[in-house]
Design a protein around this motif. Sequence first.
Motif, PDB file in Angstrom:
ATOM      1  N   UNK A  55       0.844  -1.194   0.000  1.00 26.51           N
ATOM      2  CA  UNK A  55       0.000   0.000   0.000  1.00 26.51           C
ATOM      3  C   UNK A  55       0.883   1.249   0.000  1.00 26.51           C
ATOM      4  N   UNK A  56       1.860   1.262   0.894  1.00 22.36           N
ATOM      5  CA  UNK A  56       2.727   2.443   1.005  1.00 22.36           C
ATOM      6  C   UNK A  56       3.534   2.661  -0.273  1.00 22.36           C
ATOM      7  N   UNK A  57       4.019   1.595  -0.879  1.00 22.67           N
ATOM      8  CA  UNK A  57       4.784   1.711  -2.121  1.00 22.67           C
ATOM      9  C   UNK A  57       3.900   2.246  -3.246  1.00 22.67           C
ATOM     10  N   UNK A  58       2.663   1.794  -3.315  1.00 24.88           N
ATOM     11  CA  UNK A  58       1.757   2.180  -4.391  1.00 24.88           C
ATOM     12  C   UNK A  58       1.207   3.595  -4.213  1.00 24.88           C
ATOM     13  N   UNK A  59       0.842   3.958  -2.978  1.00 23.19           N
ATOM     14  CA  UNK A  59       0.129   5.221  -2.749  1.00 23.19           C
ATOM     15  C   UNK A  59       0.947   6.286  -2.016  1.00 23.19           C
ATOM     16  N   UNK A  60       2.186   5.964  -1.630  1.00 24.73           N
ATOM     17  CA  UNK A  60       3.065   6.963  -1.038  1.00 24.73           C
ATOM     18  C   UNK A  60       2.708   7.366   0.373  1.00 24.73           C
ATOM     19  N   UNK A  61       1.933   6.539   1.032  1.00 21.05           N
ATOM     20  CA  UNK A  61       1.526   6.825   2.409  1.00 21.05           C
ATOM     21  C   UNK A  61       1.270   5.501   3.113  1.00 21.05           C
ATOM     22  N   UNK A  62       1.529   5.466   4.411  1.00 17.55           N
ATOM     23  CA  UNK A  62       1.289   4.240   5.171  1.00 17.55           C
ATOM     24  C   UNK A  62      -0.176   3.823   5.048  1.00 17.55           C
ATOM     25  N   UNK A  63      -0.407   2.525   5.025  1.00 17.61           N
ATOM     26  CA  UNK A  63      -1.779   2.029   4.966  1.00 17.61           C
ATOM     27  C   UNK A  63      -2.516   2.474   6.222  1.00 17.61           C
ATOM     28  N   UNK A  64      -3.745   2.963   6.070  1.00 17.75           N
ATOM     29  CA  UNK A  64      -4.460   3.466   7.260  1.00 17.75           C
ATOM     30  C   UNK A  64      -4.815   2.338   8.225  1.00 17.75           C
ATOM     31  N   UNK A  65      -4.647   2.616   9.518  1.00 16.83           N
ATOM     32  CA  UNK A  65      -5.129   1.641  10.497  1.00 16.83           C
ATOM     33  C   UNK A  65      -6.658   1.585  10.463  1.00 16.83           C
ATOM     34  N   UNK A  66      -7.207   0.526  10.974  1.00 22.59           N
ATOM     35  CA  UNK A  66      -8.652   0.281  10.899  1.00 22.59           C
ATOM     36  C   UNK A  66      -9.471   1.390  11.579  1.00 22.59           C
ATOM     37  N   UNK A  67      -8.856   2.100  12.544  1.00 16.88           N
ATOM     38  CA  UNK A  67      -9.584   3.156  13.259  1.00 16.88           C
ATOM     39  C   UNK A  67      -9.236   4.563  12.761  1.00 16.88           C
ATOM     40  N   UNK A  68      -8.502   4.655  11.648  1.00 12.38           N
ATOM     41  CA  UNK A  68      -8.136   5.971  11.102  1.00 12.38           C
ATOM     42  C   UNK A  68      -9.381   6.696  10.595  1.00 12.38           C
ATOM     43  N   UNK A  69      -9.334   8.026  10.656  1.00 20.20           N
ATOM     44  CA  UNK A  69     -10.384   8.830  10.028  1.00 20.20           C
ATOM     45  C   UNK A  69     -10.102   8.839   8.530  1.00 20.20           C
TER      46      UNK A  69
END
Length: 111
Positions: A55-69
């Motif tokens: 996810x991070x490699x593809x979208x340039x950001x850490x994958x959101x945790x399940x409780x992220x806004x």
Amino acid sequence: MASYEEVKDVPNQPSTYLVDVRNKTELAETGVLPASINIPLPDLEKAFNLPDKDFEKTYGRAKPPIDAVLIFSCKAGGRAARAANLAKTLGFVNAKAYAGSWTEWEQKQAQ
């Protein structure tokens, strides 16, 4: 639902994810929301099921945790609502749509 003010403040909220679900040609025509990541709606479920490092490699950001806004945006709000509902079915408890989406953003930025 997310408000214009909430979306405008996303760059100051590093734990909030603003996901634009429009396709790349739409982004090229209109521009992008500040601090947003682009995951076209047809790719959303696959993206959120990627391993963290992919996810991070593809979208340039850490994958959101399940409780992220998670705030979803599109052109006028329809796809954003579908994206928020999809994210909720995947377990993301704080997923919401920006009802005004790009249309409202562009209008308010011009004022």
